[in-house]
Design a protein around this motif. Structure first.
Motif, PDB file in Angstrom:
ATOM      1  N   ARG A   1       0.923  -1.269  -0.150  1.00  0.00           N
ATOM      2  CA  ARG A   1      -0.437   0.176  -0.136  1.00  0.00           C
ATOM      3  C   ARG A   1       1.037   1.660   0.032  1.00  0.00           C
ATOM      4  NH1 ARG A   1      -3.395  -3.373   3.535  1.00  0.00           N
ATOM      5  NH2 ARG A   1      -2.530  -2.744   5.197  1.00  0.00           N
ATOM      6  N   THR A   2       1.625   0.734   0.889  1.00  0.00           N
ATOM      7  CA  THR A   2       2.780   1.865   0.600  1.00  0.00           C
ATOM      8  C   THR A   2       3.166   2.321  -0.595  1.00  0.00           C
ATOM      9  OG1 THR A   2       3.128   2.023   3.109  1.00  0.00           O
ATOM     10  CG2 THR A   2       5.242   2.983   1.466  1.00  0.00           C
ATOM     11  N   ALA A   3       4.345   1.444  -1.008  1.00  0.00           N
ATOM     12  CA  ALA A   3       4.459   1.205  -3.245  1.00  0.00           C
ATOM     13  C   ALA A   3       3.645   1.797  -3.231  1.00  0.00           C
ATOM     14  CB  ALA A   3       4.827  -0.453  -3.226  1.00  0.00           C
ATOM     15  N   ASP A   4       2.480   1.720  -3.943  1.00  0.00           N
ATOM     16  CA  ASP A   4       1.241   2.492  -3.887  1.00  0.00           C
ATOM     17  C   ASP A   4       0.725   3.622  -4.062  1.00  0.00           C
ATOM     18  OD1 ASP A   4      -1.241   1.871  -6.451  1.00  0.00           O
ATOM     19  OD2 ASP A   4      -2.037   3.194  -4.305  1.00  0.00           O
ATOM     20  N   PHE A   5       1.334   4.002  -3.190  1.00  0.00           N
ATOM     21  CA  PHE A   5       1.175   5.594  -2.332  1.00  0.00           C
ATOM     22  C   PHE A   5       2.169   6.231  -3.226  1.00  0.00           C
ATOM     23  CE2 PHE A   5       2.380   8.723   0.382  1.00  0.00           C
ATOM     24  CZ  PHE A   5       1.604   9.677   0.544  1.00  0.00           C
ATOM     25  N   LEU A   6       3.210   6.099  -3.301  1.00  0.00           N
ATOM     26  CA  LEU A   6       4.186   6.469  -3.148  1.00  0.00           C
ATOM     27  C   LEU A   6       4.138   6.672  -5.114  1.00  0.00           C
ATOM     28  CD1 LEU A   6       7.847   5.136  -1.977  1.00  0.00           C
ATOM     29  CD2 LEU A   6       6.329   7.214  -1.463  1.00  0.00           C
ATOM     30  N   ILE A   7       3.913   5.493  -6.092  1.00  0.00           N
ATOM     31  CA  ILE A   7       3.505   6.051  -6.930  1.00  0.00           C
ATOM     32  C   ILE A   7       2.188   6.636  -7.651  1.00  0.00           C
ATOM     33  CG2 ILE A   7       2.927   4.539  -9.118  1.00  0.00           C
ATOM     34  CD1 ILE A   7       3.879   2.141  -7.939  1.00  0.00           C
ATOM     35  N   ARG A   8       1.658   6.795  -6.526  1.00  0.00           N
ATOM     36  CA  ARG A   8       0.350   7.820  -7.142  1.00  0.00           C
ATOM     37  C   ARG A   8       1.137   9.144  -6.796  1.00  0.00           C
ATOM     38  NH1 ARG A   8      -2.668  10.866  -7.976  1.00  0.00           N
ATOM     39  NH2 ARG A   8      -4.772  11.207  -8.483  1.00  0.00           N
ATOM     40  N   SER A   9       1.735   9.144  -5.829  1.00  0.00           N
ATOM     41  CA  SER A   9       2.099  11.015  -5.280  1.00  0.00           C
ATOM     42  C   SER A   9       3.388  11.342  -6.303  1.00  0.00           C
ATOM     43  CB  SER A   9       2.667  10.843  -3.702  1.00  0.00           C
ATOM     44  OG  SER A   9       1.821  10.183  -3.039  1.00  0.00           O
ATOM     45  N   SER A  10       3.687  10.419  -7.183  1.00  0.00           N
ATOM     46  CA  SER A  10       4.624  10.738  -8.705  1.00  0.00           C
ATOM     47  C   SER A  10       3.498  11.557  -8.877  1.00  0.00           C
ATOM     48  CB  SER A  10       5.379   9.708  -8.778  1.00  0.00           C
ATOM     49  OG  SER A  10       4.249   9.220  -9.416  1.00  0.00           O
ATOM     50  N   LEU A  11       2.029  11.576  -9.619  1.00  0.00           N
ATOM     51  CA  LEU A  11       1.458  11.937 -11.093  1.00  0.00           C
ATOM     52  C   LEU A  11       0.840  13.448 -10.010  1.00  0.00           C
ATOM     53  CD1 LEU A  11       0.347   9.053 -12.509  1.00  0.00           C
ATOM     54  CD2 LEU A  11       1.570  11.020 -13.136  1.00  0.00           C
ATOM     55  N   SER A  12       0.948  14.460 -10.677  1.00  0.00           N
ATOM     56  CA  SER A  12      -0.239  15.794 -10.497  1.00  0.00           C
ATOM     57  C   SER A  12      -1.693  14.902 -10.416  1.00  0.00           C
ATOM     58  CB  SER A  12       0.345  16.869 -10.547  1.00  0.00           C
ATOM     59  OG  SER A  12      -0.082  17.287 -12.154  1.00  0.00           O
ATOM     60  N   GLU A  13      -2.095  16.306 -10.292  1.00  0.00           N
ATOM     61  CA  GLU A  13      -4.014  15.794 -10.783  1.00  0.00           C
ATOM     62  C   GLU A  13      -4.004  16.452 -12.345  1.00  0.00           C
ATOM     63  OE1 GLU A  13      -6.659  14.385  -9.289  1.00  0.00           O
ATOM     64  OE2 GLU A  13      -5.157  13.843  -7.349  1.00  0.00           O
ATOM     65  N   ASP A  14      -2.764  17.664 -12.826  1.00  0.00           N
ATOM     66  CA  ASP A  14      -3.393  17.594 -14.464  1.00  0.00           C
ATOM     67  C   ASP A  14      -2.512  16.127 -14.699  1.00  0.00           C
ATOM     68  OD1 ASP A  14      -4.307  19.811 -13.372  1.00  0.00           O
ATOM     69  OD2 ASP A  14      -3.029  21.276 -13.544  1.00  0.00           O
ATOM     70  N   SER A  15      -1.543  15.616 -14.298  1.00  0.00           N
ATOM     71  CA  SER A  15      -1.119  14.381 -15.682  1.00  0.00           C
ATOM     72  C   SER A  15      -1.694  13.260 -15.688  1.00  0.00           C
ATOM     73  CB  SER A  15       0.334  14.340 -14.755  1.00  0.00           C
ATOM     74  OG  SER A  15       0.865  15.563 -14.391  1.00  0.00           O
ATOM     75  N   LEU A  16      -2.253  13.272 -14.166  1.00  0.00           N
ATOM     76  CA  LEU A  16      -3.262  12.317 -14.482  1.00  0.00           C
ATOM     77  C   LEU A  16      -4.203  12.381 -14.750  1.00  0.00           C
ATOM     78  CD1 LEU A  16      -3.887   9.684 -12.784  1.00  0.00           C
ATOM     79  CD2 LEU A  16      -4.959  10.497 -11.028  1.00  0.00           C
ATOM     80  N   SER A  17      -5.259  13.769 -15.358  1.00  0.00           N
ATOM     81  CA  SER A  17      -5.830  13.497 -16.251  1.00  0.00           C
ATOM     82  C   SER A  17      -6.130  14.031 -17.420  1.00  0.00           C
ATOM     83  CB  SER A  17      -7.237  14.968 -15.475  1.00  0.00           C
ATOM     84  OG  SER A  17      -8.176  15.460 -15.689  1.00  0.00           O
ATOM     85  N   SER A  18      -4.595  14.205 -17.183  1.00  0.00           N
ATOM     86  CA  SER A  18      -3.840  14.233 -19.024  1.00  0.00           C
ATOM     87  C   SER A  18      -4.240  12.862 -19.705  1.00  0.00           C
ATOM     88  CB  SER A  18      -3.317  14.757 -19.191  1.00  0.00           C
ATOM     89  OG  SER A  18      -2.280  14.838 -20.541  1.00  0.00           O
ATOM     90  N   TYR A  19      -3.011  12.090 -18.654  1.00  0.00           N
ATOM     91  CA  TYR A  19      -3.162  10.898 -19.239  1.00  0.00           C
ATOM     92  C   TYR A  19      -4.303   9.728 -19.766  1.00  0.00           C
ATOM     93  CZ  TYR A  19       1.671  11.688 -17.820  1.00  0.00           C
ATOM     94  OH  TYR A  19       2.932  11.566 -17.905  1.00  0.00           O
ATOM     95  N   ARG A  20      -5.509  10.221 -18.767  1.00  0.00           N
ATOM     96  CA  ARG A  20      -7.224   9.389 -19.189  1.00  0.00           C
ATOM     97  C   ARG A  20      -7.492  10.024 -19.469  1.00  0.00           C
ATOM     98  NH1 ARG A  20      -9.034  12.368 -15.044  1.00  0.00           N
ATOM     99  NH2 ARG A  20      -8.052  10.260 -12.690  1.00  0.00           N
ATOM    100  N   ASN A  21      -7.836  11.315 -20.294  1.00  0.00           N
ATOM    101  CA  ASN A  21      -8.050  11.091 -21.523  1.00  0.00           C
ATOM    102  C   ASN A  21      -7.134  10.683 -22.498  1.00  0.00           C
ATOM    103  OD1 ASN A  21      -9.782  13.216 -19.613  1.00  0.00           O
ATOM    104  ND2 ASN A  21      -9.045  14.929 -20.171  1.00  0.00           N
TER     105      ASN A  21
END
Length: 431
Positions: A125-145
């Motif tokens: 769960r910590t590993a997942d948290f660190l990977i998720r924290s590497s992305l900003s909300e804008d980047s995540l939204s851009s990748y999703r779109n």
């Protein structure tokens, strides 16, 4: 003492009589075994021949089936780990312990665990948290779109039942061709491919975007359709004209002071329009009143300290120190901000810096409309000058003044050499 000779004759070895003939029972068993083998092979050969023919026919009709078969075999020799929440968010999957992505095991010491499920632990769960924290909300939204666009293309143009995962080389090549025919710029298409590359790797899939054919196709795209950025920089001379034009385009003293401060700060601090206005984005980056500090020092000189808490593609804060411009008070960030903040009178440090008297932040549309009026009044082409021209002009002016690449990159908060495309030294002669 008399020693007797104790040597004795060699003893005779007792040997068992060897069988010189096979018993009738053994011969019968061997015959039965040969007959059984012959019967089994006769029954299996037609099945093997039929299977081989089917595989050859399938290979002729779908050349990619071999690759898929190899990929399927490789997946069987991998271990399953829970998919990251970032990957689930990009490909639009609900987080679940049943959702798996494949990740190749290390070649050393993990062979015994092949095929076994990976049990979630506090460490995972910590590993997942660190990977998720590497992305900003804008980047995540851009990748999703972008991934949603890619998936829609596959369903509409290739096969409505096809899946974008695992990735196929043929899908990528067709998608790039689709981007070209749709009129997208080569730079935009490269951004799409880079986003897909990140998604594939995040999901543990092979990154086919690095394939030779994909690289050559993108190279050809850039040659056939080179990027044409016709935006011009707002230079200090043009900035002076825009500020001087404000009393002619608005009858409001407050609006005059407001846009004067916005123009000058956007130029002086290399700001993006989203940092001084409210945009349509999910995450807002506009500055608040508390992010500005006016420092008055009779010895060192007055200065403006501007803290930017977060910005595009970054959640880290940065602080800019802008010294008072004594030679040109009209373009001084300290004086223009001081005048505006005195007029505005923010009631709370949490209020938007550039906002109306009721606390409503200035929208991007409102700012853009008034900028176009200022440009038109000065006789400048509104198709070539935009809100981003302040940032382009800041980089161009800094380069012309002798600032190093590192200095420009730090002032504009660029993470890469992308700032170089903003520098338009030949256009500095524009007045």
């Amino acid at each position: 003492m008399v020693f007797r000779n104790m040597a004795s004759r060699p003893k005779r070895r007792r040997t068992k009589p060897s069988a010189t003939a096979t018993s009738p029972a053994a011969v019968e068993d061997e015959t039965v075994l040969k007959d059984l083998v012959t019967e089994c092979m006769s029954a299996a050969l037609p099945i093997i021949e039929s299977t081989v023919k089917e595989c050859l026919a399938r290979l002729k009709s779908n050349p990619g089936s071999t690759t898929q078969a190899i990929s399927s075999h490789q997946e069987e020799s991998t271990t399953s780990i829970p998919s990251t929440s970032a990957f689930n968010a990009i490909v639009d999957l609900e987080p679940s312990t049943d959702t798996k992505i494949q990740s190749t095991l290390s070649q050393h010491g993990n062979e015994g665990n092949i095929g076994s499920p990976f049990t979630p632990t506090p460490l995972t769960r910590t590993a997942d948290f660190l990977i998720r924290s590497s992305l900003s909300e804008d980047s995540l939204s851009s990748y999703r779109n972008i991934f949603a666009t890619y998936r829609s293309f596959i369903h509409a143009q290739v096969d409505k039942n096809a899946s974008p995962l695992p990735p196929l080389l043929s899908h990528l090549l067709l998608y790039i061709a689709h981007c070209y025919q749709s009129g997208l710029a080569a730079s935009t298409t490269r951004t799409h491919i880079a986003a897909l590359s990140f998604t594939f790797q995040l999901g543990g899939y092979q990154d086919l975007t690095q394939n030779f054919l994909v690289k050559k196709q993108l190279q050809g795209f850039s040659k056939v359709k080179p990027a044409m950025d016709n935006r011009l920089p707002i230079t200090p001379n043009i900035l002076s004209k825009l500020v001087s034009a404000l009393p002619s385009i608005t009858t409001s003293a407050f609006s005059n002071t407001l846009f004067h401060a916005m123009y000058v700060l956007a130029f002086s601090a290399f700001l993006r329009v989203g940092e001084i206005t409210k945009t349509a984005g999910a995450k807002q980056h506009f500055l608040l009143a508390k992010h500005v500090t006016l420092q008055k020092d009779p010895i060192l000189g007055n200065a403006l300290e501007l803290t930017i808490p977060h910005f595009k593609h970054s959640n880290q804060s940065t602080t800019l120190h802008l010294q008072q411009n004594i030679t040109n008070p009209l373009l001084c960030p300290f004086l223009t901000l001081q005048t505006f903040m005195d007029v505005r009178g923010h009631k709370s440090p949490e209020e938007p810096l550039f906002s109306f008297m009721d606390g409503t932040p200035v929208s991007r549309q409102f700012f853009t409309e008034n900028l176009r009026l200022s440009l038109s009044f000065c006789g400048l082409d509104t198709d070539k000058y935009h809100s981003h021209s302040f940032r382009i002009g800041a980089a161009t002016t800094a380069a012309a003044s002798g600032s190093s690449d590192i200095q420009i990159q730090n002032m504009g908060r660029w993470k890469s050499s992308a700032f170089k495309k903003y520098i338009r030294i030949p256009t500095m002669k524009v007045t």
